[in-house]
Design an enzyme around this catalytic site. Structure first.
Site, PDB file in Angstrom:
ATOM      1  N   HIS A 150      29.515  41.705  44.593  1.00 29.20           N
ATOM      2  CA  HIS A 150      29.933  40.956  45.784  1.00 29.20           C
ATOM      3  C   HIS A 150      29.468  41.648  47.047  1.00 29.20           C
ATOM      4  O   HIS A 150      29.113  42.820  47.047  1.00 29.20           O
ATOM      5  CB  HIS A 150      31.470  40.842  45.819  1.00 29.20           C
ATOM      6  CG  HIS A 150      32.128  42.157  46.091  1.00 29.20           C
ATOM      7  ND1 HIS A 150      32.299  43.125  45.108  1.00 29.20           N
ATOM      8  CD2 HIS A 150      32.632  42.688  47.239  1.00 29.20           C
ATOM      9  CE1 HIS A 150      32.898  44.171  45.634  1.00 29.20           C
ATOM     10  NE2 HIS A 150      33.099  43.948  46.925  1.00 29.20           N
TER      11      HIS A 150
ATOM     12  N   ASP B 179      31.282  42.270  50.779  1.00 29.67           N
ATOM     13  CA  ASP B 179      32.607  42.128  51.374  1.00 29.67           C
ATOM     14  C   ASP B 179      32.555  41.047  52.454  1.00 29.67           C
ATOM     15  O   ASP B 179      31.720  41.129  53.357  1.00 29.67           O
ATOM     16  CB  ASP B 179      33.058  43.456  52.003  1.00 29.67           C
ATOM     17  CG  ASP B 179      33.294  44.519  50.945  1.00 29.67           C
ATOM     18  OD1 ASP B 179      33.225  45.721  51.291  1.00 29.67           O
ATOM     19  OD2 ASP B 179      33.523  44.154  49.780  1.00 29.67           O
TER      20      ASP B 179
ATOM     21  N   ARG C 246      40.206  55.328  37.398  1.00 32.08           N
ATOM     22  CA  ARG C 246      39.534  55.536  38.687  1.00 32.08           C
ATOM     23  C   ARG C 246      40.343  54.813  39.764  1.00 32.08           C
ATOM     24  O   ARG C 246      40.945  53.761  39.507  1.00 32.08           O
ATOM     25  CB  ARG C 246      38.100  54.986  38.658  1.00 32.08           C
ATOM     26  CG  ARG C 246      37.380  55.134  39.998  1.00 32.08           C
ATOM     27  CD  ARG C 246      35.916  54.734  39.926  1.00 32.08           C
ATOM     28  NE  ARG C 246      35.309  54.847  41.257  1.00 32.08           N
ATOM     29  CZ  ARG C 246      35.189  53.828  42.101  1.00 32.08           C
ATOM     30  NH1 ARG C 246      35.614  52.619  41.739  1.00 32.08           N
ATOM     31  NH2 ARG C 246      34.657  53.996  43.302  1.00 32.08           N
TER      32      ARG C 246
HETATM   33  C1  LIG Z   1      38.732  39.270  51.951  1.00 30.05           C
HETATM   34  C2  LIG Z   1      38.705  39.861  50.763  1.00 30.05           C
HETATM   35  C3  LIG Z   1      38.528  39.167  49.465  1.00 30.05           C
HETATM   36  C4  LIG Z   1      38.423  40.336  48.461  1.00 30.05           C
HETATM   37  C5  LIG Z   1      39.304  41.408  49.106  1.00 30.05           C
HETATM   38  C6  LIG Z   1      38.830  41.338  50.521  1.00 30.05           C
HETATM   39  O1  LIG Z   1      39.758  41.926  51.405  1.00 30.05           O
HETATM   40  C7  LIG Z   1      37.444  41.977  50.625  1.00 30.05           C
HETATM   41  C8  LIG Z   1      36.690  42.019  49.283  1.00 30.05           C
HETATM   42  C9  LIG Z   1      36.943  40.796  48.404  1.00 30.05           C
HETATM   43  C10 LIG Z   1      36.664  40.996  46.891  1.00 30.05           C
HETATM   44  C11 LIG Z   1      37.068  42.414  46.453  1.00 30.05           C
HETATM   45  C12 LIG Z   1      35.195  40.740  46.499  1.00 30.05           C
HETATM   46  C13 LIG Z   1      35.040  40.703  44.970  1.00 30.05           C
HETATM   47  C14 LIG Z   1      35.926  39.602  44.350  1.00 30.05           C
HETATM   48  C15 LIG Z   1      37.414  39.755  44.724  1.00 30.05           C
HETATM   49  C16 LIG Z   1      38.126  38.482  44.208  1.00 30.05           C
HETATM   50  C17 LIG Z   1      38.049  40.933  43.966  1.00 30.05           C
HETATM   51  O2  LIG Z   1      37.485  41.347  42.911  1.00 30.05           O
HETATM   52  O3  LIG Z   1      39.106  41.454  44.358  1.00 30.05           O
HETATM   53  C18 LIG Z   1      37.518  39.854  46.262  1.00 30.05           C
HETATM   54  C19 LIG Z   1      38.857  40.042  46.991  1.00 30.05           C
HETATM   55  C20 LIG Z   1      39.823  38.863  46.893  1.00 30.05           C
HETATM   56  O4  LIG Z   1      41.042  39.169  46.712  1.00 30.05           O
HETATM   57  O5  LIG Z   1      39.433  37.680  46.980  1.00 30.05           O
HETATM   58  O1  LIG Z   2      36.352  50.444  43.955  1.00 22.51           O
HETATM   59  C1  LIG Z   2      35.236  50.516  44.518  1.00 22.51           C
HETATM   60  O2  LIG Z   2      34.538  51.539  44.519  1.00 22.51           O
HETATM   61  C2  LIG Z   2      34.697  49.286  45.259  1.00 22.51           C
HETATM   62  C3  LIG Z   2      35.772  48.248  45.512  1.00 22.51           C
HETATM   63  C4  LIG Z   2      35.252  47.134  46.395  1.00 22.51           C
HETATM   64  O3  LIG Z   2      34.055  46.942  46.580  1.00 22.51           O
HETATM   65  C5  LIG Z   2      36.210  46.231  47.061  1.00 22.51           C
HETATM   66  O4  LIG Z   2      37.437  46.346  46.792  1.00 22.51           O
HETATM   67  O5  LIG Z   2      35.708  45.382  47.879  1.00 22.51           O
HETATM   68 FE   LIG Z   3      33.685  45.534  48.208  1.00 26.20          FE
END
Ligand SMILES: C=C1C[C@]23C[C@@]1(O)CC[C@H]2[C@]1(C)CCC[C@@](C)(C(=O)O)[C@H]1[C@@H]3C(=O)O
Ligand SMILES: O=C(O)CCC(=O)C(=O)O
Ligand SMILES: [Fe+2]
Length: 382
Positions: A246, A248, A312
């Site tokens: 992804h 951000d 982690r």
């Molecule tokens: C605005 C946002 C959506 C997510 C958190 C964040 O604050 C910034 C990163 C986004 C995220 C981590 C990108 C990968 C997919 C996601 C669904 C996740 O794995 O957590 C995303 C976050 C979300 O809660 O939608």
């Molecule tokens: O855990 C990490 O190193 C990356 C997490 C991340 O990319 C996110 O929470 O948007």
């Molecule tokens: Fe991220």
């Protein structure tokens, strides 16, 4: 709710925007289960093309902020050049001597061990409610039904309020007065992250040839997101991901890793690891800042992988503008054709929470969605 469920039960497939009532039960993903399982549930298995591969390290610069913070001109020039080079390519750099107390960062990671080590029924007191972004979540199993990330998360908001207790109050109101100290640690951590993010905004402005206070002023009244990522050991780490690929959607991310490898950045050709540097903080540009720079700086593709032996943790502070501020590049300096229409952070956030699972094309998909919407916002000029 059984505090120690004996199996991972995933509800039938559900689309992102048909979120069920979290209270209907059924779905839990808890690290308490893991040591006993040799395989992972199908919902956590990612497509072959997304699975981790053997990789090399990213050559991400470490910017020493000491001289810049002291106002030293030569150090400032070096820091500005370093930031410009990183943000014009993969968008990632690390900062050292950033002024954030090292013990505060370690305390915050320690609080994560304490929270995620709680019995599941205690963590579920903070369970994310439908339509809300804050709270405890296991594998996003309440939002997605496939390609689940191998992680538990705790997310909460941060903004400067009159009494400087917004985070403390979140923890005590959600988990009880026994969590006052945890709330205080995260309150102080968020305050330190906000202060550092405004310093980085000055550096970014200078590196773009924009007035150095421009972005700092834009984020002065920011409404940011704190996300604690906890990645349990995984019996089949080669089949899943801790956080999927992804960019951000937010403006700036300040990431504090523990000492376990896992963060990977796509440098345009291949995935590369961002090796943890003790007490350094990883900085990356998000989609909203890419729009604020009219595409000059890149919001970059990244992900997190997991491993068989070690948990982690990472602390991600996401700087976001006040929801109603219009995201558009500063006049003049970043001229040329506008790459993105005006939008507000509230619109982009709602898109990621209700209509679209953030991935590497979020801003592009959001722009299409926005411009195709039947009721264009009066704020929007394209
Ligand atoms: C605005 C946002 C959506 C997510 C958190 C964040 O604050 C910034 C990163 C986004 C995220 C981590 C990108 C990968 C997919 C996601 C669904 C996740 O794995 O957590 C995303 C976050 C979300 O809660 O939608
Ligand atoms: O855990 C990490 O190193 C990356 C997490 C991340 O990319 C996110 O929470 O948007
Ligand atoms: Fe991220």
């Amino acid at each position: 709710m059984d505090c120690n469920p004996t199996s991972v039960v995933l509800r039938p497939s559900l689309a992102l925007d048909k979120e069920r009532e979290a209270g209907s039960g059924g779905v839990v993903f808890s690290s308490a289960l893991l040591p006993n399982q040799a395989t992972i549930p199908k919902a956590f298995i990612w497509p072959q093309c997304d699975r981790p591969t053997a990789i090399e390290e990213l050559d991400s610069p470490v910017v020493d902020l000491d001289g810049f913070l002291r106002g030293d001109e030569a150090s400032t020039a070096r820091a500005v050049d370093c930031v410009r080079a990183a943000c014009s390519t993969h968008g990632f750099f690390q900062v050292a001597n950033h002024g954030v107390d090292a013990s505060l960062g370690r305390d915050a990671l320690g609080c994560m061990d304490e929270f995620f080590g709680l019995p599941l029924c205690h963590k579920l007191r903070a369970r994310r409610k439908p339509g809300n972004m804050w709270g405890y979540v296991g594998a996003h199993a309440d939002r997605f039904s496939s390609e689940l990330p191998w992680k538990e998360t705790l997310s909460f908001g941060y903004h400067e309020a009159g009494d400087d207790r917004v985070v403390i109050d979140y923890f005590t109101s959600t988990l009880g007065n026994d969590f006052q100290r945890m709330g205080l640690v995260f309150q102080r951590y968020c305050e330190a992250m906000k202060k550092l993010s405004l310093v980085i905004m000055e550096l970014l402005a200078m590196s773009l040839g924009v007035d150095r206070t421009h972005y700092r002023d834009f984020f002065e009244d920011s409404r940011s997101i704190m996300r604690c990522n906890y990645y349990p050991p995984c019996p089949e780490p080669e089949l899943t991901l801790g956080t999927g690929p992804h960019c951000d959607p937010t403006s700036l991310t300040i990431l504090r890793q523990d000492q376990v490898d896992g963060l990977e950045v796509f440098d345009g050709n291949r995935w590369r690891s961002v090796r943890p540097i003790r007490d350094a903080l990883v900085i990356n540009i998000g989609d909203t800042f890419m729009a604020l720079s009219n595409g000059r700086y890149k919001s970059c593709l990244h992900r997190a992988v997991v491993n068989r032996r070690r948990q982690r943790k990472s602390l991600a502070f996401f700087l976001c503008p006040r929801e109603d501020r219009v995201v558009r590049p500063p006049p003049g300096e970043l001229g040329g054709a506008r790459l993105y229409p005006d939008f507000t952070w509230a619109e982009l956030l709602e898109f990621t929470q209700r209509h679209y699972r953030a991935d590497m094309k979020t801003l592009h998909s959001f722009t299409d969605w926005l411009l195709s919407s039947s009721s264009p916002s009066p704020l929007r000029s394209t």
